[in-house]
Design a protein around this motif. Sequence first.
Motif, PDB file in Angstrom:
ATOM      1  N   LEU A 174       0.832  -1.208   0.000  1.00 42.75           N
ATOM      2  CA  LEU A 174       0.000   0.000   0.000  1.00 42.75           C
ATOM      3  C   LEU A 174       0.863   1.252   0.000  1.00 42.75           C
ATOM      4  O   LEU A 174       0.552   2.237  -0.677  1.00 42.75           O
ATOM      5  CB  LEU A 174      -0.928  -0.008   1.217  1.00 42.75           C
ATOM      6  N   ASP A 175       1.955   1.221   0.751  1.00 41.00           N
ATOM      7  CA  ASP A 175       2.871   2.354   0.786  1.00 41.00           C
ATOM      8  C   ASP A 175       3.425   2.640  -0.606  1.00 41.00           C
ATOM      9  O   ASP A 175       3.501   3.806  -1.036  1.00 41.00           O
ATOM     10  CB  ASP A 175       4.006   2.049   1.765  1.00 41.00           C
ATOM     11  N   LEU A 176       3.793   1.592  -1.330  1.00 43.43           N
ATOM     12  CA  LEU A 176       4.347   1.781  -2.679  1.00 43.43           C
ATOM     13  C   LEU A 176       3.271   2.208  -3.666  1.00 43.43           C
ATOM     14  O   LEU A 176       3.531   3.001  -4.583  1.00 43.43           O
ATOM     15  CB  LEU A 176       5.029   0.490  -3.138  1.00 43.43           C
ATOM     16  N   ARG A 179       2.893   5.792  -3.483  1.00 44.16           N
ATOM     17  CA  ARG A 179       3.961   6.541  -4.154  1.00 44.16           C
ATOM     18  C   ARG A 179       3.705   6.670  -5.651  1.00 44.16           C
ATOM     19  O   ARG A 179       4.479   7.310  -6.365  1.00 44.16           O
ATOM     20  CB  ARG A 179       5.309   5.837  -3.944  1.00 44.16           C
ATOM     21  N   GLY A 180       2.646   6.000  -6.115  1.00 45.52           N
ATOM     22  CA  GLY A 180       2.320   6.054  -7.528  1.00 45.52           C
ATOM     23  C   GLY A 180       2.958   4.954  -8.348  1.00 45.52           C
ATOM     24  O   GLY A 180       2.947   5.002  -9.582  1.00 45.52           O
ATOM     25  N   TRP A 181       3.492   3.931  -7.686  1.00 47.15           N
ATOM     26  CA  TRP A 181       4.155   2.851  -8.406  1.00 47.15           C
ATOM     27  C   TRP A 181       3.119   1.901  -9.003  1.00 47.15           C
ATOM     28  O   TRP A 181       2.076   1.631  -8.403  1.00 47.15           O
ATOM     29  CB  TRP A 181       5.082   2.070  -7.474  1.00 47.15           C
ATOM     30  N   ASN A 182       3.440   1.339 -10.185  1.00 45.32           N
ATOM     31  CA  ASN A 182       2.575   0.321 -10.774  1.00 45.32           C
ATOM     32  C   ASN A 182       2.974  -1.065 -10.250  1.00 45.32           C
ATOM     33  O   ASN A 182       3.982  -1.217  -9.546  1.00 45.32           O
ATOM     34  CB  ASN A 182       2.615   0.378 -12.303  1.00 45.32           C
ATOM     35  N   ASN A 183       2.202  -2.070 -10.613  1.00 51.23           N
ATOM     36  CA  ASN A 183       2.452  -3.420 -10.090  1.00 51.23           C
ATOM     37  C   ASN A 183       3.820  -3.953 -10.486  1.00 51.23           C
ATOM     38  O   ASN A 183       4.490  -4.623  -9.702  1.00 51.23           O
ATOM     39  CB  ASN A 183       1.364  -4.380 -10.591  1.00 51.23           C
ATOM     40  N   GLY A 184       4.229  -3.653 -11.711  1.00 47.08           N
ATOM     41  CA  GLY A 184       5.523  -4.145 -12.169  1.00 47.08           C
ATOM     42  C   GLY A 184       6.679  -3.599 -11.354  1.00 47.08           C
ATOM     43  O   GLY A 184       7.599  -4.332 -10.985  1.00 47.08           O
ATOM     44  N   MET A 214      -7.242   4.005  -6.579  1.00 49.54           N
ATOM     45  CA  MET A 214      -7.072   5.404  -6.204  1.00 49.54           C
ATOM     46  C   MET A 214      -7.706   5.691  -4.849  1.00 49.54           C
ATOM     47  O   MET A 214      -7.191   6.519  -4.079  1.00 49.54           O
ATOM     48  CB  MET A 214      -7.657   6.323  -7.282  1.00 49.54           C
ATOM     49  N   GLU A 215      -8.810   5.014  -4.536  1.00 49.62           N
ATOM     50  CA  GLU A 215      -9.416   5.206  -3.217  1.00 49.62           C
ATOM     51  C   GLU A 215      -8.451   4.747  -2.127  1.00 49.62           C
ATOM     52  O   GLU A 215      -8.311   5.409  -1.088  1.00 49.62           O
ATOM     53  CB  GLU A 215     -10.717   4.404  -3.122  1.00 49.62           C
ATOM     54  N   ALA A 216      -7.793   3.617  -2.354  1.00 46.47           N
ATOM     55  CA  ALA A 216      -6.823   3.119  -1.382  1.00 46.47           C
ATOM     56  C   ALA A 216      -5.631   4.055  -1.275  1.00 46.47           C
ATOM     57  O   ALA A 216      -5.115   4.314  -0.182  1.00 46.47           O
ATOM     58  CB  ALA A 216      -6.359   1.720  -1.788  1.00 46.47           C
ATOM     59  N   VAL A 217      -5.197   4.599  -2.412  1.00 47.05           N
ATOM     60  CA  VAL A 217      -4.066   5.530  -2.426  1.00 47.05           C
ATOM     61  C   VAL A 217      -4.396   6.785  -1.614  1.00 47.05           C
ATOM     62  O   VAL A 217      -3.570   7.271  -0.824  1.00 47.05           O
ATOM     63  CB  VAL A 217      -3.690   5.893  -3.868  1.00 47.05           C
ATOM     64  N   VAL A 218      -5.576   7.323  -1.787  1.00 49.23           N
ATOM     65  CA  VAL A 218      -5.979   8.524  -1.068  1.00 49.23           C
ATOM     66  C   VAL A 218      -5.953   8.264   0.439  1.00 49.23           C
ATOM     67  O   VAL A 218      -5.418   9.055   1.227  1.00 49.23           O
ATOM     68  CB  VAL A 218      -7.379   8.992  -1.508  1.00 49.23           C
ATOM     69  N   ARG A 219      -6.510   7.138   0.876  1.00 46.75           N
ATOM     70  CA  ARG A 219      -6.515   6.818   2.288  1.00 46.75           C
ATOM     71  C   ARG A 219      -5.104   6.610   2.818  1.00 46.75           C
ATOM     72  O   ARG A 219      -4.777   7.011   3.949  1.00 46.75           O
ATOM     73  CB  ARG A 219      -7.362   5.553   2.527  1.00 46.75           C
ATOM     74  N   ALA A 220      -4.262   5.995   2.009  1.00 48.09           N
ATOM     75  CA  ALA A 220      -2.889   5.761   2.440  1.00 48.09           C
ATOM     76  C   ALA A 220      -2.145   7.088   2.620  1.00 48.09           C
ATOM     77  O   ALA A 220      -1.428   7.271   3.612  1.00 48.09           O
ATOM     78  CB  ALA A 220      -2.165   4.884   1.420  1.00 48.09           C
ATOM     79  N   ARG A 221      -2.312   7.999   1.680  1.00 49.47           N
ATOM     80  CA  ARG A 221      -1.601   9.272   1.768  1.00 49.47           C
ATOM     81  C   ARG A 221      -2.124  10.110   2.932  1.00 49.47           C
ATOM     82  O   ARG A 221      -1.369  10.833   3.586  1.00 49.47           O
ATOM     83  CB  ARG A 221      -1.753  10.036   0.451  1.00 49.47           C
TER      84      ARG A 221
END
Length: 227
Positions: A174-176, A179-184, A214-221
């Motif tokens: 989730l942290d990565l 950061r905007g990283w893709n799965n690869g 993106m919902e998960a990213v927002v919560r993580a940030r």
Amino acid sequence: MRVLVVDEQALFRAGIRHLLVGADGFELVGEVESTEGVMALLPELSPPPDVVLIEPRLEGGEGMAAIRALRSGLAPEWSAVNGARRGWTPRMLAVSVRDDDDSVVAAMRAGVNGYITKRASEQELLRAIEIVAEGGAVFSAGIARRLGEYFSEPYAMSYRSAFPQLTIRETQVLDLLARGWNNGRIAKDLVLAEKTVRNYVSQILGKLDVHYRMEAVVRAREAGLGV
């Protein structure tokens, strides 16, 4: 240094026996394969072992049970018999075929003083025994690097408070993501298969009760991840 081995694999125990017999300053004082075995043997050992080598992933949860039993301390009457101080607990070094985050953290919480993999060289193992016997803590290089990342702020704070439902590995993914990283890129950084990363992402979305990355990213940030 007196060493007791707790491992259900006879071949591994034989390898440790061979290693310690040929190493100056080390003595193998016993081999057992279960919690019941180690608790039965310990009262017979005088003086007690300096280090217990233990596989925390014994079948049926036996390894964790043994670690917790040893960490809880031994009976005062046993201490009086063999000269160990009251409340004595052995130093323990986990030596495991597994080095995933959840296994390492579970063993640490149970009470081990170090954690290395069975891929370690003979010299690495002997040195790890020495460090643990001398009161230190030791981890395989990869584990040590990850622990440094996991327990640094704000990562540790976010893991403990914001996302208690996630495992350490899921929180790292989730942290990565944050950061905007893709799965690869995540797979390459964590040395995982890309399919494994996709599975982690699906688990994270389910546990956070969200439908989109993106919902998960927002919560993580918002929690301080992705810095």
